[in-house]
Design an enzyme around this catalytic site. Structure first.
Site, mmCIF file in Angstrom:
data_model
loop_
_atom_site.group_PDB
_atom_site.id
_atom_site.type_symbol
_atom_site.label_atom_id
_atom_site.label_comp_id
_atom_site.label_asym_id
_atom_site.label_seq_id
_atom_site.Cartn_x
_atom_site.Cartn_y
_atom_site.Cartn_z
ATOM 1 C CD GLU B 107 -2.091 -2.227 1.222
ATOM 2 O OE1 GLU B 107 -1.032 -2.617 1.737
ATOM 3 O OE2 GLU B 107 -3.013 -3.001 0.911
ATOM 4 C CG HIS B 176 -10.529 -6.446 7.357
ATOM 5 N ND1 HIS B 176 -9.588 -6.985 8.189
ATOM 6 C CD2 HIS B 176 -10.097 -6.710 6.100
ATOM 7 C CE1 HIS B 176 -8.637 -7.551 7.473
ATOM 8 N NE2 HIS B 176 -8.921 -7.401 6.201
#
Lengths: 430, 377
Positions: B107, B176
């Site tokens: 990322e 998440h």
């Protein structure tokens, strides 16, 4: 191609072994002590008889056998063509960068420069050597030790010093300061250690995407080389064969930590593992130029990225607040200054090869000094930005795309952007 | 002694705002569409078609890629896999691997890489599989993308779109499930939008890609599969929704519910319940854009209703709800008949077990009950 590099990745083994045996042994065994690339700034050689009378006629210079060390790479040619004019320009550029940094040092000590200020005194050959090997259409991004690069990429001394002084006519209109300078083909000037490396890979990505033949140089220090995203950038650059030369400016120390105390492998040119690497005498401007010219051609041929290590040395502290003597000895600094200085080295060679006379060199010195002094004086007379909401809130967003208003400290200080049609040109054009 | 209130910015705000129309050149294209769209609460039946949020996002990217060769999509699993949530489905086949790029799971690296490509003049769409993973890359979003234009004195723009699902999904537990609206919404230099419907998704994402600044498009996984009517205007390939303009999803006179993303749908259901149970008319404002935020729409509505409730699913502390309440207090205090309130996610790392998860986020029943309590009905 990949498999060819893979086995060599394990050449780091000795230091891994050393780590297991404890920190004391590790220090003794780390390869940091083995810096086989020379840092002799006067190691190149030319035959006096080869040097032509004309300023612009090329002649050959032979680099020292110890100018490079390679990793999974056939070394660049140890000879390069140059001209008397180019050598003089390189010399002038290095002197000008140093004079500018010295001016910054003085202004900082006079408390006219605020905040952080990182000087590159001692590392001039890297910025100058790179610029002499690339075109204005190529790209460069570096961290916060950026003044020399900003100048070589086209920033004027007055705009750089003006920025340090926080003036409206500074290179970033007084908004960026020492660490944030931008110009054509120059993407800063970045303050977060290591974050500029994947950004540099992205600039190279854009070149490849648009099928441009340009190279991007993404520079970072030996301290930043341990950031995870540096390796993330290596991976993507190799995966997609991006035309980027990653360049570790190894000046032997992070902020205050010696390379061998921060890095398990101090052979930074091998840190790309699956990317060919080159270690360069970063004190010899000619070696830097030859290496980068080679790298530019390598990238142009679509061969993918390279990892360079420019072995250099910073004379001053990490920043102005660091005397630079707690983690290294005064003798070491003195020795580097007196025997490995990039400017003195080139000077010695130019005299030896009779490229210039003593008087001509003195004239170049004087020209650089005078120029920098004049520019600094102009910068000191520049106005500071008007302390108005118009200036404070300008350029947070691209002009014409701002929100209706942005909030000040209190609602009464909210700034409403004028309608696009009401806007004139940005006050003050550089 | 209370005396005269020195701060009465509400009236000032309304007075000093020069125009309610979008003012940016790149947004002007959409003006005719917009004015019609603002006047309309629901899509007109003629010429509308149903579309999922997922399809709308896909169409937005496809149209912008068609229009501008500088636009490309890069992210994890966006190409061959068709996207972890199938939002980029078919784009690889249509535009090829040069413009639809599977990134390694890295990322920080690929966010930095796309920022670099934007600095060099391209218009990347950087997909995060979810914004939870973008925390690895938030330095690049903020320090490299959002601040560079200002730091460079305006000479280095960064036209990039960061997009992906944000906020909680079902049963995916703490790591998440986070909502980052407040995180990105606090950064000057960024624009941040949170679409609710298919029209929102298409119009806001297209506007984001065209906007010359870095924009975060905070989508919601639970909305991807929901169908919404797409008006004829919204089906056009020139349909964009300007930033900074909220949408009144349901007009009302008794309570202002300010909300965003998935909570818009919940608030609309709650509004219906308020009407059927208590005869109360709640006005539901879909913020659409978090930065810039349409304070004017909130003030106007509160002026009418006298009551303000913010519904969002982020952590409560220092969140979107906190900001909306602060703004309401600053700009519309005089119009309030009761303290402004908020319904938010609970201050708890999202638990896995279903019943516990349900206790962690706003529900329609909770919104209805809390609104009734606020209105003392």
């Amino acid at each position: 191609m990949l498999s060819r590099f893979a086995p060599r990745a394990f050449t780091a083994a000795p230091s891994a072994l050393a780590r297991r045996n404890g920190p004391v042994r590790a220090a003794a065994l780390t390869p940091a002590v083995r810096r086989s690339v020379t840092t002799d700034a006067a190691s190149s050689h030319a035959e006096k008889s080869d040097v032509p009378a004309e300023d612009d006629k090329p002649f050959q210079v032979k680099l020292s056998d110890e100018a490079f060390e390679t990793y999974e790479l056939d070394p660049p040619s140890y000879t390069l063509n140059t001209t008397k004019a180019e050598l003089k320009q390189m010399y002038y550029d290095m002197v000008a960068v140093r004079r500018m940094e010295m001016a910054a040092d003085r202004l900082y000590k006079e408390k006219k420069i605020r905040g952080f200020c990182h000087l590159s005194t001692g590392q001039e050959a890297v910025a100058v050597g790179i610029e002499h090997a690339i075109e204005k259409t190529d790209h460069l991004i570096t961290a916060y030790r950026c003044h020399g690069f900003a100048m070589m990429r086209g920033g004027t001394v007055r705009s750089i010093i003006g920025e340090l002084l926080g003036r409206r006519e500074g290179i970033a209109y007084g908004k960026g300061g020492s660490m944030h300078m931008f110009s054509t083909g120059f993407y800063g000037g970045n303050g977060i250690v290591g974050a500029q490396v994947p950004v540099g890979a992205g600039i190279a990505f854009a070149q490849k995407y648009e099928e441009k033949p340009n190279v991007t140089l993404a520079l970072y220090g030996d301290g930043a080389s341990n950031q995870g995203q540096v390796f993330e950038a290596f991976n993507m650059a190799k995966l997609w064969d991006l035309p980027v030369i990653f360049g570790c400016e190894n000046n032997k120390y992070g902020m205050g930590t010696a390379a061998n105390r921060s890095s398990a492998l101090t052979d930074y040119y091998k840190r790309g593992q699956y990317i060919p690497g080159l270690k360069i005498n970063g004190m010899d401007v000619l070696a830097v130029k030859a290496a980068v010219a080679f790298g530019k051609e390598w990238c142009r041929q679509g061969k993918g990225p390279l990892v360079y290590e420019y072995v250099t040395y910073r004379y001053g502290g990490h920043s102005m607040s660091d005397p630079g003597t707690t983690y290294r000895t005064r003798e070491e600094i003195q020795r580097m200054r007196s025997t490995n200085d990039p400017i003195a080295g080139l000077k010695q060679k130019m005299l030896e090869w009779e490229v210039v006379t003593e008087d001509e060199l003195k004239a170049i010195d004087k020209e650089a000094r005078t120029h920098v002094d004049e520019e600094v004086a102009i910068a000191e007379n520049m106005a500071v930005p008007d302390a108005t909401p118009e200036v404070l809130f300008e350029d947070i967003y691209v002009r014409g795309s701002e929100p209706q208003f942005l909030r000040g400290r209190i609602p009464e200080e909210n700034y409403y952007y004028p309608e696009a049609k009401e806007k004139g040109p940005k006050p003050l054009v550089k | 002694m209370v005396g005269q209130r020195l701060i009465r910015p509400a009236a000032q705000l309304l007075r000093s705002s020069p125009s309610t129309m979008p003012r940016c050149s790149f947004q002007k294209i959409a003006q005719p569409t917009l004015s019609r769209c603002l006047n309309r609460t629901y899509a007109t039946p003629s010429g509308t078609k149903e579309m999922t949020v997922r399809e709308a996002l896909n169409e937005a990217m496809a149209e912008e890629m068609e229009k501008n060769p500088k636009v490309f999509v890069l992210g994890e699993e966006v190409a061959q896999y068709n996207g972890a949530y199938k939002v980029t489905k078919g784009l690889l086949d249509r535009f090829g691997e040069k413009r639809v790029i599977d990134s390694p799971i890295t990322e920080s690296g690929f966010a930095g890489l796309t920022v670099g490509a934007a600095l060099a003049g391209l218009h990347p769409v950087c997909e995060f599989m979810t914004f939870n993973f973008a925390m690895q890359a938030i330095d690049q979003v903020i320090n490299s993308a959002a601040k560079t234009h200002y730091m460079s004195g305006g000479i280095q723009p960064c036209n990039i779109t960061f997009r992906g699902p944000n906020g909680f999904a079902s049963g995916v537990a703490a790591q998440h499930s986070q909502d980052y609206s407040a995180w990105y919404g606090s950064i000057p230099g960024l624009k941040v939008v949170a679409p609710y419907s298919a029209e929102d998704a298409k119009g806001l994402l297209k506007a984001a890609i065209r906007d010359p600044n870095p924009v975060c498009v905070l989508e919601n996984e639970l909305l991807y599969g929901l169908s919404f009517p797409m008006s004829e205007e919204a089906q056009s390939d020139d349909f964009v929704i300007p930033f900074g303009k909220a949408k009144i999803e349901r007009p009302g006179k008794d309570l202002t519910i300010v909300t965003l993303s998935r909570c818009v749908g919940q608030s609309l259901v709650a509004a219906e319940q308020l009407k059927s149970k208590y005869g109360v008319e709640a006005e539901v404002i879909n913020l659409r854009s978090i930065k810039p935020l349409d304070v004017e729409a909130i003030v106007k509505s509160v002026k009418k209703t006298g009551h303000m409730m913010c519904v969002e699913s982020g952590f409560p502390s220092f969140g979107v709800g906190a900001e909306i309440i602060a703004l309401t207090a600053e700009y519309a205090f005089d119009y309030l008949e009761a303290p402004p309130v908020r319904v938010t996610g609970a201050e708890v790392p999202t638990p896995y077990a279903q019943k516990l998860e349900e206790m962690s986020f706003p529900t329609e029943a909770l919104i209805t009950d809390y609104a009734a309590k606020l209105l003392k009905v």
